[in-house]
Motif scaffolding. Structure first.
Motif, PDB file in Angstrom:
ATOM      1  N   VAL A 192       0.835  -1.206   0.000  1.00  0.00           N
ATOM      2  CA  VAL A 192       0.000   0.000   0.000  1.00  0.00           C
ATOM      3  C   VAL A 192       0.870   1.256   0.000  1.00  0.00           C
ATOM      4  CG1 VAL A 192      -1.728   1.296   1.296  1.00  0.00           C
ATOM      5  CG2 VAL A 192      -1.909  -1.188   1.131  1.00  0.00           C
TER       6      VAL A 192
ATOM      7  N   HIS B 131       2.610   1.768  -3.322  1.00  0.00           N
ATOM      8  CA  HIS B 131       1.696   2.279  -4.349  1.00  0.00           C
ATOM      9  C   HIS B 131       1.451   3.770  -4.153  1.00  0.00           C
ATOM     10  CE1 HIS B 131      -2.363   1.799  -6.664  1.00  0.00           C
ATOM     11  NE2 HIS B 131      -1.440   2.415  -7.374  1.00  0.00           N
ATOM     12  N   VAL B 132       1.264   4.208  -2.913  1.00  0.00           N
ATOM     13  CA  VAL B 132       1.025   5.622  -2.635  1.00  0.00           C
ATOM     14  C   VAL B 132       2.196   6.470  -3.116  1.00  0.00           C
ATOM     15  CG1 VAL B 132       0.793   7.310  -0.780  1.00  0.00           C
ATOM     16  CG2 VAL B 132      -0.530   5.187  -0.702  1.00  0.00           C
TER      17      VAL B 132
ATOM     18  N   THR C 162      -5.676   7.801  -4.759  1.00  0.00           N
ATOM     19  CA  THR C 162      -4.524   7.114  -4.193  1.00  0.00           C
ATOM     20  C   THR C 162      -3.285   7.946  -4.482  1.00  0.00           C
ATOM     21  OG1 THR C 162      -5.503   4.906  -4.467  1.00  0.00           O
ATOM     22  CG2 THR C 162      -3.117   5.015  -4.218  1.00  0.00           C
TER      23      THR C 162
ATOM     24  N   TYR D  63      -2.902   8.500   1.111  1.00  0.00           N
ATOM     25  CA  TYR D  63      -4.266   8.115   0.750  1.00  0.00           C
ATOM     26  C   TYR D  63      -4.234   6.846  -0.108  1.00  0.00           C
ATOM     27  CZ  TYR D  63      -6.469  12.493   2.284  1.00  0.00           C
ATOM     28  OH  TYR D  63      -6.956  13.543   3.023  1.00  0.00           O
ATOM     29  N   ALA D  64      -5.160   5.949   0.183  1.00  0.00           N
ATOM     30  CA  ALA D  64      -5.353   4.755  -0.634  1.00  0.00           C
ATOM     31  C   ALA D  64      -6.847   4.587  -0.875  1.00  0.00           C
ATOM     32  CB  ALA D  64      -4.786   3.510   0.050  1.00  0.00           C
ATOM     33  N   ARG D  65      -7.275   4.776  -2.114  1.00  0.00           N
ATOM     34  CA  ARG D  65      -8.683   4.678  -2.504  1.00  0.00           C
ATOM     35  C   ARG D  65      -9.563   5.614  -1.679  1.00  0.00           C
ATOM     36  NH1 ARG D  65      -9.588  -1.847  -3.559  1.00  0.00           N
ATOM     37  NH2 ARG D  65      -7.982  -2.051  -5.188  1.00  0.00           N
TER      38      ARG D  65
END
Length: 373
Positions: free
Chosen positions: A226, A229-230, A248, A260-262
């Motif tokens: 996660v 990805h951010v 994201t 932030y994720a989704r």
């Protein structure tokens, strides 16, 4: 004999009740608990009837109320009624001496504020390189290295990158040589963004390779998928922040950064920018390709030879030989070269690693399947 009116009269005997009304076994007294018999406050209490006026029925027991029970109670206020409804019902006979109803009422607990609950649930990360100039380095969270002290003298960097790719590794690489540094972020084992003192992206990836060849020390620090990805959207500039339900990326502010994720906050980091901006992450981070100065072969075009075209024709013997040596992946790559794609373009479209394609290109040239334009 005539009664003399002046003579004293004999007392009258009371009438004898029938025998069936005197048998005690037929009397069934009512189950009356003295503590539950209380007059209503608005009703007047009737005094008990005298035995001469109304004889009590044989099946009834008279209960004489105490003066305290007969005294009417004042009407309870609204606050008292709320306390009575929430307090446990303890009979006065069982309550400890001196204990009042207020002492028996449980105290109400103040609910925790939503912001406090959110602060407790969202982790606050620690910057790995506080005050670093490159954006990517500034927002990298602290992480103990999985591999540290790697050097060109005993570790081939291309082989190491291939190892990370095969294991779908998430994290970042940090190379340092004197006062020169370079940072590369990996997502699913692929290099997706990089930063150096004066470069980003592919140029920064090339800078890390140059430093490593010159003797830089390299370390690899793991991250969760996660967080990786951010951070994959951090480049050379920040964009205007627009929070959507599926956003994201990183939101940078003068007071700190938010992961932030989704659309949901997953972490905070006390690293700042002098202005507010956002680094949105791509839905699927793309692989960085080495610059032409370091991987010129990846940016060249290759034409198929007659043998190469036979290698894609299923009715020829060359096809079966080629398929047996390179497999389906090699056949797909050869077809892409025939469609005028460079190895770098093919790597970006198929998420293939250049270190996997480089030996294949050299083999194609050596065996005569392709020739360089």
């Amino acid at each position: 004999m005539t009664d003399d009116p002046n003579s004293p009269q004999k007392p009258q005997r009371p009438a004898i009740q029938p025998a069936e009304t005197q048998r005690p076994e037929q009397r069934k007294p009512a189950q009356v608990r003295p503590e539950s018999v209380q007059p209503e406050p608005e009703q007047a209490v009737q005094p008990p009837a005298s035995p001469e006026s109304v004889p009590p029925p044989a099946s009834t027991i008279r209960v004489t109320l105490s003066p305290q029970a007969m005294a009417p109670r004042p009407a309870a206020s609204a606050e008292t009624q709320v306390q009575d409804a929430s307090a446990p019902q303890i009979p006065l006979a069982q309550a400890p001496f001196g204990q009042t109803l207020a002492a028996q009422t449980p105290t109400a607990q103040t609910p925790t504020a939503p912001n406090e609950e959110l602060a407790e649930l969202v982790p606050e990360l620690t910057p790995m390189f506080p005050g670093a100039s490159p954006f990517l380095a500034r927002f990298l969270p602290h992480s103990l290295p999985t591999y540290a002290g790697l050097n060109e003298s005993f570790c081939d960097l291309h082989a190491f990158l291939k190892f990370l790719h095969e294991h779908s590794w998430y994290g970042y690489l940090y190379a340092v040589l004197g006062d020169q540094t370079a940072y590369v972020l990996l997502f699913e084992g692929r290099t997706v963004t990089a930063a150096a003192a004066s470069a980003t992206g592919e140029q920064a990836l090339g800078e890390l390779l140059n430093l490593y060849e010159q003797g830089a020390s390299l370390s690899a620090h793991p991250l969760s998928p996660v967080y990786a990805h951010v951070l994959s959207g951090i480049g050379s500039r920040a964009w205007k922040f627009n929070l959507t339900e599926d956003f994201t990326g990183l939101h940078a502010r003068p007071t700190g950064a938010i992961f932030y994720a989704r659309g949901e906050i997953v972490a905070t980091l006390p690293a700042t920018l002098p202005y507010e901006g956002a680094f949105p992450a791509p839905l699927r981070p793309q692989t960085l390709i080495l610059p032409r100065s370091l991987a010129g072969w990846a940016h060249h075009h290759y034409n198929l030879t007659l043998r190469g075209r036979d290698g894609m024709n299923a009715i020829t013997d060359v096809y079966h030989v080629f398929r047996g040596e390179y497999g389906e992946a090699g056949l797909t790559f050869l077809r892409a070269l025939g469609e005028k794609l460079t190895p770098a373009e093919y790597a970006m479209r198929s998420d293939a690693a250049l270190h996997d394609l480089e030996p294949m290109v050299h083999s194609f040239l050596k065996t005569g399947y392709v020739r360089e334009v």
